[in-house]
Design a protein around this motif. Sequence first.
Motif, PDB file in Angstrom:
ATOM      1  N   LYS A   1       0.833  -1.210   0.000  1.00  0.00           N
ATOM      2  CA  LYS A   1       0.000   0.000   0.000  1.00  0.00           C
ATOM      3  C   LYS A   1       0.864   1.255   0.000  1.00  0.00           C
ATOM      4  CE  LYS A   1      -4.096  -1.776   2.414  1.00  0.00           C
ATOM      5  NZ  LYS A   1      -4.947  -1.609   3.620  1.00  0.00           N
ATOM      6  N   ILE A   2       1.890   1.275   0.833  1.00  0.00           N
ATOM      7  CA  ILE A   2       2.755   2.458   0.929  1.00  0.00           C
ATOM      8  C   ILE A   2       3.540   2.651  -0.363  1.00  0.00           C
ATOM      9  CG2 ILE A   2       4.734   3.472   2.139  1.00  0.00           C
ATOM     10  CD1 ILE A   2       3.666   2.035   4.692  1.00  0.00           C
TER      11      ILE A   2
ATOM     12  N   GLY B   1       4.770   5.470  -5.166  1.00  0.00           N
ATOM     13  CA  GLY B   1       5.259   5.169  -6.501  1.00  0.00           C
ATOM     14  C   GLY B   1       6.726   4.761  -6.496  1.00  0.00           C
ATOM     15  N   CYS B   2       7.064   3.890  -5.557  1.00  0.00           N
ATOM     16  CA  CYS B   2       8.470   3.528  -5.403  1.00  0.00           C
ATOM     17  C   CYS B   2       8.664   2.013  -5.327  1.00  0.00           C
ATOM     18  CB  CYS B   2       9.058   4.197  -4.165  1.00  0.00           C
ATOM     19  SG  CYS B   2       8.399   3.574  -2.608  1.00  0.00           S
ATOM     20  N   GLU B   3       9.923   1.651  -5.312  1.00  0.00           N
ATOM     21  CA  GLU B   3      10.341   0.250  -5.257  1.00  0.00           C
ATOM     22  C   GLU B   3      10.030  -0.356  -3.883  1.00  0.00           C
ATOM     23  OE1 GLU B   3      14.570  -2.124  -5.859  1.00  0.00           O
ATOM     24  OE2 GLU B   3      14.518   0.049  -5.955  1.00  0.00           O
ATOM     25  N   ILE B   4       9.734  -1.651  -3.903  1.00  0.00           N
ATOM     26  CA  ILE B   4       9.493  -2.395  -2.664  1.00  0.00           C
ATOM     27  C   ILE B   4      10.531  -3.514  -2.568  1.00  0.00           C
ATOM     28  CG2 ILE B   4       7.779  -3.891  -3.736  1.00  0.00           C
ATOM     29  CD1 ILE B   4       6.262  -3.794  -1.037  1.00  0.00           C
ATOM     30  N   ILE B   5      11.092  -3.677  -1.375  1.00  0.00           N
ATOM     31  CA  ILE B   5      12.167  -4.646  -1.146  1.00  0.00           C
ATOM     32  C   ILE B   5      11.810  -5.504   0.059  1.00  0.00           C
ATOM     33  CG2 ILE B   5      14.601  -4.919  -0.537  1.00  0.00           C
ATOM     34  CD1 ILE B   5      15.077  -2.162  -1.870  1.00  0.00           C
TER      35      ILE B   5
ATOM     36  N   LEU C   1       1.175   8.976   6.989  1.00  0.00           N
ATOM     37  CA  LEU C   1       2.614   8.775   6.736  1.00  0.00           C
ATOM     38  C   LEU C   1       2.988   9.278   5.350  1.00  0.00           C
ATOM     39  CD1 LEU C   1       5.425   7.526   7.347  1.00  0.00           C
ATOM     40  CD2 LEU C   1       4.527   5.407   6.357  1.00  0.00           C
ATOM     41  N   VAL C   2       2.251   8.878   4.337  1.00  0.00           N
ATOM     42  CA  VAL C   2       2.568   9.265   2.966  1.00  0.00           C
ATOM     43  C   VAL C   2       2.456  10.785   2.805  1.00  0.00           C
ATOM     44  CG1 VAL C   2       1.801   9.085   0.542  1.00  0.00           C
ATOM     45  CG2 VAL C   2       2.010   7.028   1.974  1.00  0.00           C
TER      46      VAL C   2
END
Length: 158
Positions: A37-38, A43-47, A152-153
């Motif tokens: 969700k975050i 609009g970023c990468e998830i690791i 947070l966002v």
Amino acid sequence: MTKEIKKRINKYNNGEIMNYKVIYFTRTGNSERIANKIAEKLGCEIIQITDNKSWKGPIGFIKGGFYVTAKRNVEITIDNTVEKDDELVVISPLWANGVTPAIKRFLESVPHENVHLVISSDGSTLKDRLGYMSVTDIVKNQNNEDEAIEALVADIKG
């Protein structure tokens, strides 16, 4: 306001784009759902971070609490690279009033002033909150997941 935060604000005001990455560890899938969700909103990468332990079932739950309270280390695997200037959103379940051993190990390798820490739990909040850019508690029994993520966002985007 810390020196690092002022530097980031100046970078933003000068038109430089921050490189956000969302990093998570999950045992049950809750932190993965939150991370997705975050990452979508930023609009970023998830690791994903994994470790060399099995935390499944009731025995895994008990073992996890023991590892946190005994400050035991685990070997971790990170499925991508993290740069020193990345602004990180790190999601961890709360185990025995602390972050998971895998997230603890990861946090030892990055400056905390680059980290927005997100804690997911059934009913408690993180006590050790110092040094991070921000700490967000997502508490199941408060039904605050979407509201906390939105706040947070909004804070991250300024």
